[in-house]
Scaffold this active site. Sequence first.
Site, PDB file in Angstrom:
ATOM      1  N   ILE A 163       0.849  -1.209   0.000  1.00 43.78           N
ATOM      2  CA  ILE A 163       0.000   0.000   0.000  1.00 43.78           C
ATOM      3  C   ILE A 163       0.881   1.253   0.000  1.00 43.78           C
ATOM      4  CG2 ILE A 163      -1.835   1.252   1.207  1.00 43.78           C
ATOM      5  CD1 ILE A 163      -2.847  -1.467   2.254  1.00 43.78           C
ATOM      6  N   ARG A 184      11.625  -0.935   7.390  1.00 42.13           N
ATOM      7  CA  ARG A 184      12.513  -1.693   8.286  1.00 42.13           C
ATOM      8  C   ARG A 184      13.611  -2.417   7.532  1.00 42.13           C
ATOM      9  NH1 ARG A 184       9.541  -5.762  11.974  1.00 42.13           N
ATOM     10  NH2 ARG A 184       8.976  -6.241   9.847  1.00 42.13           N
ATOM     11  N   ARG A 246      -3.270   1.688  10.783  1.00 37.02           N
ATOM     12  CA  ARG A 246      -4.026   1.279  11.959  1.00 37.02           C
ATOM     13  C   ARG A 246      -3.908   2.391  12.994  1.00 37.02           C
ATOM     14  NH1 ARG A 246      -6.596  -1.681   9.464  1.00 37.02           N
ATOM     15  NH2 ARG A 246      -6.917  -3.920   9.723  1.00 37.02           N
ATOM     16  N   GLU A 275     -11.542   2.098  17.728  1.00 35.17           N
ATOM     17  CA  GLU A 275     -12.704   2.305  16.843  1.00 35.17           C
ATOM     18  C   GLU A 275     -13.944   1.663  17.450  1.00 35.17           C
ATOM     19  OE1 GLU A 275     -11.697   0.990  12.888  1.00 35.17           O
ATOM     20  OE2 GLU A 275      -9.932   2.285  12.835  1.00 35.17           O
ATOM     21  N   HIS A 293     -12.952   4.630   8.762  1.00 40.47           N
ATOM     22  CA  HIS A 293     -12.275   3.409   8.300  1.00 40.47           C
ATOM     23  C   HIS A 293     -12.835   2.951   6.946  1.00 40.47           C
ATOM     24  CE1 HIS A 293      -9.890  -0.300   9.861  1.00 40.47           C
ATOM     25  NE2 HIS A 293      -9.794  -0.200   8.549  1.00 40.47           N
TER      26      HIS A 293
HETATM   27  C1  DGY Z   1      -8.122  -4.208   6.373  1.00 43.11           C
HETATM   28  O1  DGY Z   1      -8.477  -5.027   5.527  1.00 43.11           O
HETATM   29  O2  DGY Z   1      -7.282  -4.458   7.213  1.00 43.11           O
HETATM   30  C2  DGY Z   1      -8.749  -2.881   6.295  1.00 43.11           C
HETATM   31  O3  DGY Z   1      -8.341  -2.027   7.274  1.00 43.11           O
HETATM   32  C3  DGY Z   1     -10.256  -2.978   6.246  1.00 43.11           C
HETATM   33  O4  DGY Z   1     -10.596  -2.001   5.347  1.00 43.11           O
END
Ligand code: DGY
Length: 327
Positions: A163, A184, A246, A275, A293
């Site tokens: 990502i 890392r 997160r 959350e 989210h």
């Molecule tokens: C995940 O898949 O971990 C996402 O945060 C959900 O959208």
Amino acid sequence: MNAASARPKVIVTGRLPEEVEREVCSRFDAQLNIDDRPFTARELQQALQSSDALLTTVADRITAEVLEVEGRRANIIANYGVGYNHIDVAAAKRLGITVTNTPDILTDCTADLAIMLMLMVARRAGEGERLVRAGQWTSWRPTHMIGTRVSGKTLGIIGMGRIGRATARRAQHGLGMKVVFFNRSRVPAEALEGLDATQCDSIEDVLAQSDFVSLHCPSGDETRHLMNAARLAAMQPHAFLINTARGDVVDEEALAAALSRSQIAGAGLDVYEHEPRVPAPLLTMENVVLLPHLGSATLETRVGMGLMAADNLSAFFAGQVPPNKVA
Ligand code: DGY
């Protein structure tokens, strides 16, 4: 598996897109969650006792205590999501419970959302929309709602996984941004697939150079509160923090304090440590964009995630190693 039924019993803990629910029902003896009401810990335990598998979401807290329930029948948890920090994977391993996730499929949509948050917070989109809806927009004025230019600026990525790289590509190819990153392990040039990005030796190096800092590292003991008071202070005062990873990667109290002292210019957040609770001070700040989210929330991606979870279950019940086994 229940002797009375030829098909494995699968309990689904959250409402899924229609197409996925149809597919899950066609493959398994499925119990859907039509009311979409979150399961309590006790209900998760009962589900483990009364089914062959759970199809869970990132909203379920699957602790060691939940997994250790007496008389457990289920031996697999197919998580609908790539992140699995809400599942005690060590306990699952110890108990011989297979855990699977849904990687890759949500990469593009999550990266799109990171870019959207960057643009929204820099160009004051949330604030502007609130103003229009409140009927408070009076006229076009040269000094009204001046934001920050995004194109050509420096983006710092923390965590150059799938990502992180997808976000960097959009920023560089779409917005002409310079990209620096911390990861890392060393990221080989081939993995950057043509991106012109510089790997820094420390997070602090990234923070010192970036106009935008976007978090893409996994959640875990090593990254909990990675963005703490000291790291927020190491950002440039005109810089923005973006989090689509997160919530627990950011110390939210320290973030609220840094924002209230104008130590950084703003933040765009899609995820939170507890959350659906969002820290109260952030709710009142105009220079913070808050989303619920939504990283993977497109129909295409959510259907893909569901079918992937179903495939993991099918492989498991066919006696194969599920394609996306994490434990
Ligand atoms: C995940 O898949 O971990 C996402 O945060 C959900 O959208």
